[in-house]
Design a protein around this motif. Structure first.
Motif, short mmCIF file in Angstrom:
data_model
loop_
_atom_site.label_atom_id
_atom_site.label_comp_id
_atom_site.label_asym_id
_atom_site.label_seq_id
_atom_site.Cartn_x
_atom_site.Cartn_y
_atom_site.Cartn_z
N MET A 99 0.72 -1.28 -0.04
CA MET A 99 -0.01 -0.07 0.06
C MET A 99 0.88 1.28 -0.07
O MET A 99 0.58 2.21 -0.52
CB MET A 99 -0.93 -0.21 1.24
N THR A 100 2.13 1.21 0.81
CA THR A 100 2.73 2.36 0.90
C THR A 100 3.44 2.63 -0.60
O THR A 100 3.60 3.59 -1.06
CB THR A 100 3.87 2.16 1.99
N SER A 102 2.32 1.44 -3.37
CA SER A 102 1.23 2.19 -4.49
C SER A 102 1.03 3.40 -4.36
O SER A 102 0.97 4.40 -5.35
CB SER A 102 0.19 1.39 -4.32
N ASP A 103 1.07 4.30 -3.13
CA ASP A 103 0.90 5.56 -3.20
C ASP A 103 2.24 6.05 -3.64
O ASP A 103 1.87 7.23 -4.20
CB ASP A 103 0.79 5.90 -1.38
N TYR A 104 3.30 5.73 -3.27
CA TYR A 104 4.31 6.60 -3.59
C TYR A 104 4.40 6.31 -5.20
O TYR A 104 5.17 7.45 -5.74
CB TYR A 104 5.65 5.66 -3.11
N THR A 106 2.22 6.39 -7.62
CA THR A 106 1.14 7.22 -7.90
C THR A 106 0.92 8.49 -7.85
O THR A 106 0.36 9.46 -8.23
CB THR A 106 -0.07 6.53 -7.69
N ARG A 107 2.15 9.39 -7.19
CA ARG A 107 2.20 10.65 -6.95
C ARG A 107 2.72 11.20 -8.33
O ARG A 107 3.56 10.69 -9.03
CB ARG A 107 3.12 10.73 -5.83
N TRP A 109 5.09 13.16 -9.15
CA TRP A 109 6.30 14.00 -8.81
C TRP A 109 6.62 15.06 -9.96
O TRP A 109 6.76 15.02 -11.00
CB TRP A 109 7.37 12.73 -8.86
#
Length: 112
Positions: A99-100, A102-104, A106-107, A109
């Motif tokens: 989960m971490t 996938s968040d990282y 999809t940001r 940047w």
């Protein structure tokens, strides 16, 4: 109704409290493997593999973690319930890391 026999409880208790004795040779072998893998981690840190540096370091760390859990924490010789508990903990950890990541990933940047 028949009352349970004391002999049945004694055999269950003996089986539940049975300990597996691990030889010092196995412990020394595992320690040697852990030291070699630590040296390998240090050696790999000096190589420029680009994106794969943290992946290789985490793979080596995961291998070392498995050795420690199996042998020094005696999970290899434990009951199925203990193995299930450790497996549930590993599964929960992998879900949280997934989960971490996938968040990282999809940001947006650099787009703000």
């Amino acid at each position: 109704m028949s009352a349970p026999h004391d002999k049945d409880f004694e055999s269950i208790e003996e089986h539940e409290h049975e300990h597996h004795i691990v030889s010092p040779k196995i412990y020394l072998t595992i320690v040697a493997i852990l030291l070699v893998m630590t040296a390998t981690t240090v050696g790999v840190s000096y190589l420029d593999m680009g994106l794969f540096n943290p992946i290789v370091a985490l793979a080596i760390a995961a291998f070392k973690m498995v050795l420690v859990v199996l042998f020094f924490m005696h999970v290899k010789y434990s009951t199925k319930l203990t193995k299930l508990t450790v497996g549930a903990g590993v599964f929960t950890f992998l879900v949280l890391v997934g989960m971490t990541l996938s968040d990282y990933m999809t940001r947006a940047w650099g787009r703000w």
